[in-house]
Design a protein around this motif. Structure first.
Motif, PDB file in Angstrom:
ATOM      1  N   ARG A 191      -0.846  -5.510  -3.074  1.00 59.42           N
ATOM      2  CA  ARG A 191       0.492  -5.667  -2.488  1.00 59.42           C
ATOM      3  C   ARG A 191       0.763  -4.459  -1.592  1.00 59.42           C
ATOM      4  N   SER A 192       1.204  -4.746  -0.385  1.00 62.39           N
ATOM      5  CA  SER A 192       1.412  -3.658   0.569  1.00 62.39           C
ATOM      6  C   SER A 192       2.655  -3.895   1.409  1.00 62.39           C
ATOM      7  N   THR A 251       0.220  -9.347   0.490  1.00 58.06           N
ATOM      8  CA  THR A 251      -0.898  -8.924  -0.345  1.00 58.06           C
ATOM      9  C   THR A 251      -2.138  -8.913   0.527  1.00 58.06           C
ATOM     10  N   ARG A 252      -2.795  -7.786   0.563  1.00 59.82           N
ATOM     11  CA  ARG A 252      -4.004  -7.610   1.368  1.00 59.82           C
ATOM     12  C   ARG A 252      -5.207  -7.556   0.429  1.00 59.82           C
ATOM     13  N   GLU A 308       1.274   0.703   5.445  1.00 58.66           N
ATOM     14  CA  GLU A 308       0.491   0.765   6.672  1.00 58.66           C
ATOM     15  C   GLU A 308       1.389   0.534   7.871  1.00 58.66           C
ATOM     16  N   GLU A 325       3.992  -3.154   5.333  1.00 59.22           N
ATOM     17  CA  GLU A 325       3.668  -2.724   6.687  1.00 59.22           C
ATOM     18  C   GLU A 325       4.981  -2.413   7.389  1.00 59.22           C
ATOM     19  N   ALA A 382      -6.085  -3.943  -0.228  1.00 60.44           N
ATOM     20  CA  ALA A 382      -5.083  -2.983  -0.693  1.00 60.44           C
ATOM     21  C   ALA A 382      -4.199  -3.508  -1.816  1.00 60.44           C
ATOM     22  N   CYS A 426       4.412  -1.997  -4.286  1.00 59.36           N
ATOM     23  CA  CYS A 426       3.406  -1.847  -3.237  1.00 59.36           C
ATOM     24  C   CYS A 426       2.496  -0.675  -3.569  1.00 59.36           C
ATOM     25  N   ARG A 427       1.230  -0.834  -3.239  1.00 57.91           N
ATOM     26  CA  ARG A 427       0.244   0.209  -3.476  1.00 57.91           C
ATOM     27  C   ARG A 427      -0.176   0.879  -2.173  1.00 57.91           C
ATOM     28  N   TRP A 428       0.345   0.398  -1.065  1.00 60.22           N
ATOM     29  CA  TRP A 428      -0.181   0.794   0.235  1.00 60.22           C
ATOM     30  C   TRP A 428       0.933   0.628   1.257  1.00 60.22           C
TER      31      TRP A 428
END
Length: 144
Positions: free
Chosen positions: A75-76, A69-70, A114, A78, A73, A110-112
């Motif tokens: 929950r994401s 979790t960022r 990266e 990578e 952003a 996840c919303r993102w």
């Protein structure tokens, strides 16, 4: 994807070290195989999963996924160490892998998505730009 023998799926934790030979091809030759294997096993005990690309049951590609979790952003995911064997490149497999990643990211809330890529890896930059990624900053490291 042109080849119907190609399958993309999660690699079970008990099989996670199957990615080590591909990681060595990616440029981790400076890390001894035993240490690389140990690190991959430790990663699998953390917020890490890995997807494999298989051609007739032979692992020809991989992509790691870290979940966190960022603050910027939510929950994401990578992604890292994206690798497809040279013999299978330029066949649309990378694009199919990314579509799989996007669907899985949504399924895992996840919303993102990266990633980091080496500054000298220009072909990857073009690929990721074509996938809709934008460069938001620099990734700095300091070896201790």
């Amino acid at each position: 994807m042109k080849d119907s023998n190609i399958a993309i799926r999660l690699i079970p934790k008990q099989d996670i070290t199957s990615i080590v030979p591909l990681l060595q091809k990616l440029g981790n030759n400076s890390v001894p195989k035993a240490l690389l294997t140990e690190r991959v096993q430790e990663m699998a005990s953390q917020n890490y999963q890995c997807v494999g690309i298989y051609a007739s049951k032979v692992l020809i590609g991989t992509c790691g996924m870290w979940f966190q979790t960022r603050h910027y952003a939510g929950r994401s995911m990578e992604i890292d160490h994206v690798f497809i064997d040279e013999a299978y490149r330029k066949q649309g497999i990378g694009k199919e892998l990314m579509e799989w990643i996007y669907v899985y990211a949504v399924q895992t809330d996840c919303r993102w998505v990266e990633l980091n890529t080496y500054v000298h890896n220009f072909p990857s930059h073009k690929f990721y730009y074509n996938q809709g990624f934008v460069a938001k900053g620099y990734h700095f490291v300091k070896e201790l």
